[in-house]
Design a protein around this motif. Structure first.
Motif, PDB file in Angstrom:
ATOM      1  N   ALA A 186      -5.722  -3.270 -11.279  1.00  0.00           N
ATOM      2  CA  ALA A 186      -6.157  -4.372 -10.524  1.00  0.00           C
ATOM      3  C   ALA A 186      -7.245  -5.575 -10.608  1.00  0.00           C
ATOM      4  CB  ALA A 186      -6.279  -4.199  -8.942  1.00  0.00           C
ATOM      5  N   LYS A 187      -6.927  -6.712 -10.525  1.00  0.00           N
ATOM      6  CA  LYS A 187      -7.950  -7.538 -11.079  1.00  0.00           C
ATOM      7  C   LYS A 187      -8.735  -7.528 -10.123  1.00  0.00           C
ATOM      8  CE  LYS A 187      -6.711 -12.413 -10.834  1.00  0.00           C
ATOM      9  NZ  LYS A 187      -6.051 -13.177 -11.020  1.00  0.00           N
ATOM     10  N   ILE A 188      -8.934  -7.715  -9.091  1.00  0.00           N
ATOM     11  CA  ILE A 188      -9.255  -7.746  -7.800  1.00  0.00           C
ATOM     12  C   ILE A 188      -9.570  -6.001  -7.502  1.00  0.00           C
ATOM     13  CG2 ILE A 188      -9.788  -8.615  -5.241  1.00  0.00           C
ATOM     14  CD1 ILE A 188      -8.271 -10.890  -6.282  1.00  0.00           C
ATOM     15  N   PRO A 189     -10.643  -5.612  -7.014  1.00  0.00           N
ATOM     16  CA  PRO A 189     -10.988  -4.758  -6.398  1.00  0.00           C
ATOM     17  C   PRO A 189     -10.782  -4.257  -4.960  1.00  0.00           C
ATOM     18  CG  PRO A 189     -13.063  -5.184  -6.669  1.00  0.00           C
ATOM     19  CD  PRO A 189     -11.973  -5.783  -7.356  1.00  0.00           C
ATOM     20  N   LEU A 190      -9.635  -4.120  -4.762  1.00  0.00           N
ATOM     21  CA  LEU A 190      -9.267  -4.260  -3.241  1.00  0.00           C
ATOM     22  C   LEU A 190      -7.287  -4.180  -3.227  1.00  0.00           C
ATOM     23  CD1 LEU A 190      -9.185  -6.360  -0.964  1.00  0.00           C
ATOM     24  CD2 LEU A 190      -7.844  -7.459  -1.402  1.00  0.00           C
ATOM     25  N   VAL A 221     -12.997   3.681  -2.810  1.00  0.00           N
ATOM     26  CA  VAL A 221     -12.747   2.891  -1.939  1.00  0.00           C
ATOM     27  C   VAL A 221     -12.939   3.068  -0.946  1.00  0.00           C
ATOM     28  CG1 VAL A 221     -10.714   1.702  -1.345  1.00  0.00           C
ATOM     29  CG2 VAL A 221     -10.833   1.567  -3.820  1.00  0.00           C
ATOM     30  N   LEU A 222     -13.637   2.390   0.161  1.00  0.00           N
ATOM     31  CA  LEU A 222     -14.213   1.857   1.547  1.00  0.00           C
ATOM     32  C   LEU A 222     -13.130   1.644   2.423  1.00  0.00           C
ATOM     33  CD1 LEU A 222     -16.246   3.148   3.079  1.00  0.00           C
ATOM     34  CD2 LEU A 222     -17.490   1.077   2.222  1.00  0.00           C
ATOM     35  N   ALA A 223     -12.998   2.109   3.387  1.00  0.00           N
ATOM     36  CA  ALA A 223     -12.072   1.205   4.222  1.00  0.00           C
ATOM     37  C   ALA A 223     -12.834   1.276   5.804  1.00  0.00           C
ATOM     38  CB  ALA A 223     -10.445   1.077   4.766  1.00  0.00           C
ATOM     39  N   GLY A 224     -12.372  -0.023   6.638  1.00  0.00           N
ATOM     40  CA  GLY A 224     -13.027   0.482   7.490  1.00  0.00           C
ATOM     41  C   GLY A 224     -14.435  -1.214   7.144  1.00  0.00           C
ATOM     42  N   GLY A 225     -13.684  -1.929   9.362  1.00  0.00           N
ATOM     43  CA  GLY A 225     -14.911  -2.462   9.018  1.00  0.00           C
ATOM     44  C   GLY A 225     -14.811  -3.961   7.927  1.00  0.00           C
ATOM     45  N   ILE A 226     -13.947  -4.012   6.817  1.00  0.00           N
ATOM     46  CA  ILE A 226     -14.804  -4.669   6.093  1.00  0.00           C
ATOM     47  C   ILE A 226     -14.395  -6.414   5.968  1.00  0.00           C
ATOM     48  CG2 ILE A 226     -14.798  -5.175   3.002  1.00  0.00           C
ATOM     49  CD1 ILE A 226     -16.125  -2.915   3.600  1.00  0.00           C
ATOM     50  N   GLN A 227     -15.530  -6.903   6.980  1.00  0.00           N
ATOM     51  CA  GLN A 227     -14.772  -8.348   7.428  1.00  0.00           C
ATOM     52  C   GLN A 227     -15.510  -9.447   6.707  1.00  0.00           C
ATOM     53  OE1 GLN A 227     -13.041  -9.320  10.004  1.00  0.00           O
ATOM     54  NE2 GLN A 227     -12.009  -6.975   9.779  1.00  0.00           N
ATOM     55  N   THR A 228     -16.210  -9.175   5.190  1.00  0.00           N
ATOM     56  CA  THR A 228     -16.790 -10.822   5.169  1.00  0.00           C
ATOM     57  C   THR A 228     -17.112 -10.178   3.495  1.00  0.00           C
ATOM     58  OG1 THR A 228     -19.358  -9.797   5.920  1.00  0.00           O
ATOM     59  CG2 THR A 228     -17.792 -11.183   7.285  1.00  0.00           C
ATOM     60  N   ARG A 229     -18.273 -10.373   2.795  1.00  0.00           N
ATOM     61  CA  ARG A 229     -18.276 -10.742   1.608  1.00  0.00           C
ATOM     62  C   ARG A 229     -18.870 -10.478   1.954  1.00  0.00           C
ATOM     63  NH1 ARG A 229     -18.086 -15.713  -3.051  1.00  0.00           N
ATOM     64  NH2 ARG A 229     -16.459 -16.652  -2.170  1.00  0.00           N
ATOM     65  N   VAL A 243     -12.904  -1.699  -2.419  1.00  0.00           N
ATOM     66  CA  VAL A 243     -13.032  -2.330  -0.403  1.00  0.00           C
ATOM     67  C   VAL A 243     -11.184  -1.800  -1.019  1.00  0.00           C
ATOM     68  CG1 VAL A 243     -14.895  -3.250  -0.309  1.00  0.00           C
ATOM     69  CG2 VAL A 243     -12.942  -4.228  -0.723  1.00  0.00           C
ATOM     70  N   GLN A 244     -10.692  -1.302   0.224  1.00  0.00           N
ATOM     71  CA  GLN A 244      -9.552  -1.057   1.550  1.00  0.00           C
ATOM     72  C   GLN A 244     -10.039  -2.537   2.688  1.00  0.00           C
ATOM     73  OE1 GLN A 244      -6.436   1.758   1.757  1.00  0.00           O
ATOM     74  NE2 GLN A 244      -6.811   1.697   3.736  1.00  0.00           N
ATOM     75  N   VAL A 245      -8.596  -3.449   3.305  1.00  0.00           N
ATOM     76  CA  VAL A 245      -8.769  -4.267   3.764  1.00  0.00           C
ATOM     77  C   VAL A 245      -7.662  -4.184   4.494  1.00  0.00           C
ATOM     78  CG1 VAL A 245     -10.086  -6.487   4.679  1.00  0.00           C
ATOM     79  CG2 VAL A 245     -10.566  -6.141   3.002  1.00  0.00           C
ATOM     80  N   ALA A 246      -7.392  -4.006   5.751  1.00  0.00           N
ATOM     81  CA  ALA A 246      -6.085  -4.575   6.842  1.00  0.00           C
ATOM     82  C   ALA A 246      -6.398  -5.216   7.772  1.00  0.00           C
ATOM     83  CB  ALA A 246      -5.379  -2.874   7.377  1.00  0.00           C
ATOM     84  N   THR A 247      -7.408  -5.657   9.196  1.00  0.00           N
ATOM     85  CA  THR A 247      -7.200  -6.485  10.018  1.00  0.00           C
ATOM     86  C   THR A 247      -7.018  -8.066   9.501  1.00  0.00           C
ATOM     87  OG1 THR A 247      -8.303  -4.674  11.232  1.00  0.00           O
ATOM     88  CG2 THR A 247      -8.624  -7.161  12.188  1.00  0.00           C
ATOM     89  N   ARG A 248      -8.481  -7.982   8.107  1.00  0.00           N
ATOM     90  CA  ARG A 248      -8.534  -9.287   8.006  1.00  0.00           C
ATOM     91  C   ARG A 248      -6.672  -9.759   7.715  1.00  0.00           C
ATOM     92  NH1 ARG A 248     -13.047 -12.130   6.305  1.00  0.00           N
ATOM     93  NH2 ARG A 248     -11.149 -13.676   5.890  1.00  0.00           N
ATOM     94  N   PHE A 249      -6.146  -9.634   7.060  1.00  0.00           N
ATOM     95  CA  PHE A 249      -4.437  -9.493   6.402  1.00  0.00           C
ATOM     96  C   PHE A 249      -3.926 -10.095   7.766  1.00  0.00           C
ATOM     97  CE2 PHE A 249      -5.974  -7.987   1.712  1.00  0.00           C
ATOM     98  CZ  PHE A 249      -6.346  -9.167   1.856  1.00  0.00           C
ATOM     99  N   VAL A 250      -3.794  -9.507   9.272  1.00  0.00           N
ATOM    100  CA  VAL A 250      -3.057  -9.660   9.562  1.00  0.00           C
ATOM    101  C   VAL A 250      -2.940 -11.137  10.206  1.00  0.00           C
ATOM    102  CG1 VAL A 250      -2.306  -9.623  12.688  1.00  0.00           C
ATOM    103  CG2 VAL A 250      -2.856  -7.063  10.463  1.00  0.00           C
ATOM    104  N   PRO A 251      -3.823 -11.540  10.521  1.00  0.00           N
ATOM    105  CA  PRO A 251      -3.472 -13.487  11.162  1.00  0.00           C
ATOM    106  C   PRO A 251      -3.690 -14.023   9.495  1.00  0.00           C
ATOM    107  CG  PRO A 251      -5.779 -13.050  11.245  1.00  0.00           C
ATOM    108  CD  PRO A 251      -5.149 -12.071  11.165  1.00  0.00           C
ATOM    109  N   THR A 252      -2.025 -13.846   8.741  1.00  0.00           N
ATOM    110  CA  THR A 252      -2.606 -14.618   7.408  1.00  0.00           C
ATOM    111  C   THR A 252      -1.017 -14.941   7.577  1.00  0.00           C
ATOM    112  OG1 THR A 252      -1.330 -12.951   6.396  1.00  0.00           O
ATOM    113  CG2 THR A 252      -3.893 -13.245   6.530  1.00  0.00           C
TER     114      THR A 252
END
Length: 350
Positions: free
Chosen positions: A13-17, A209-217, A231-240
């Protein structure tokens, strides 16, 4: 920030996300495809994914498998070259059938939590799909990776560490969560050491990969300094714009603040983090909501004993009936106060 890509075997993956899986209609093909198109790993949740299918009430398994195929095809149409996979819950009934459907559908990756995916290597042994357990403690990582090593002579392709700030079901007892919040970094390092042991034995890279509470740069940068590969990010992607959730669900996230995120006891016996809305307040007051019909979604669930049906309430959420719903969320809910695109969120994080 100059970050490396995320290598999972021969996949990069180009981005580690990784975009976290969010069940019952929140992370489907639209969101997963959009994240994969931007260079991250898009994840579709298989949890009651077929709830909008016409035959869901009569044959939920058939509806769910059919919807898995459709949503993966949708994600592929958005990101033909992207990395796309499924999050499949161990605690769900028909776990094996969902894993096999993920293989038939052409998923690149299966992430599995809500229990230890003990038999996952057996189900995928004749495929090229990558497998990734979700663990929350050194103990769970040891137990699972030792078992896979002994029983199947294999190990994980990726490990997701899900911390106490995550949304949805958590891998801790309710009384452990506050203590874990104080110094979870130490637990992360212990888990990493376990993973490195098996990476050495099998002479392969196993990204963590770390998940949980990843909200900012800043959260991302901090994670990547801890011998973490992504990192694994979920909550930030809901209001998209691309999220598959109902607009009222997205608005509930935007209107919330961090104090609205509370620990609830799920009917399936696990603690989870959700928004404290009218429904949760009534549950806290002792009110019970007998299910209209048991769909047999979870292995450990007695309809006569539970305070409410988790599938029923998550479907309310997905359909926008937010005051009668269980709305899972991460600890950082409410940080996003406007609708954004997936591209904008990723650019902000990286």
């Amino acid at each position: 920030m100059k970050e490396k890509g995320l290598k999972i075997g021969e996949l990069t993956a180009k981005i580690p996300l990784i975009q976290g899986g969010m069940g019952v209609g929140i992370s489907l093909g639209g969101l997963a495809g959009a994240v994969a198109k931007e260079g991250g790993v898009g994840i579709i949740s298989s949890a009651q994914i077929g709830f909008r299918e016409a035959d869901f009430q009569e044959n939920p398994l058939k509806a769910n498998l059919k919807a898995m195929r459709k949503e993966l095809q949708k994600a592929r149409s958005i990101a033909p070259e992207g990395i796309i996979g499924f999050n499949i819950m161990v605690a769900a009934n028909h776990y094996k059938e969902q894993v096999l459907e993920a293989l038939r559908s052409g998923a690149d990756l299966i992430i599995s939590g809500a229990g230890l995916p003990v038999d996952l290597p057996e189900y995928v042994k004749d495929s090229t799909v990558k497998i990734a357990p979700i663990v929350s403690s050194e103990k769970s990582a040891k137990v699972l990776l030792r078992l896979w090593d002994k029983r199947y002579q294999t190990t994980a392709d990726l490990v997701v560490i899900e911390g106490p700030k995550a949304g949805g079901h958590l891998g801790f007892k309710k009384e452990e969560i506050q203590e874990k919040l104080k110094n979870y970094k130490a637990e992360i390092q212990k888990i990493i050491r376990v993973v490195r042991e098996f990476a050495g034995k099998y002479q392969r890279e196993i990204p963590v990969v770390l998940a949980g509470g990843i909200q900012t740069r800043e959260d991302v940068e901090q994670a990547l300094t801890m011998d973490i590969q992504g990192v694994q990010v979920a909550t930030r992607f809901v209001p998209t714009l691309e999220c598959d959730a109902d607009e009222k669900y997205k608005e509930a996230y935007i209107q919330a603040n961090s104090k609205d995120a509370v620990i609830v006891q799920s009917p399936v016996g696990m603690p989870g983090r959700a928004l404290r809305n009218s429904f949760i307040k009534r549950v806290e007051a002792g009110e019970k909501f007998p299910p209209k019909k048991c769909l047999g979604c979870m292995k450990k669930c007695n309809p006569k004993e539970i305070p409410y049906c988790i599938t029923e309430r998550l479907i309310h959420a997905a359909n926008g009936n937010v005051e009668e719903a269980l709305i899972f969320c991460g600890a950082g809910v409410g940080n996003e106060k406007q609708m954004r695109s997936v591209k904008d969120v990723i650019e902000e994080l990286f």
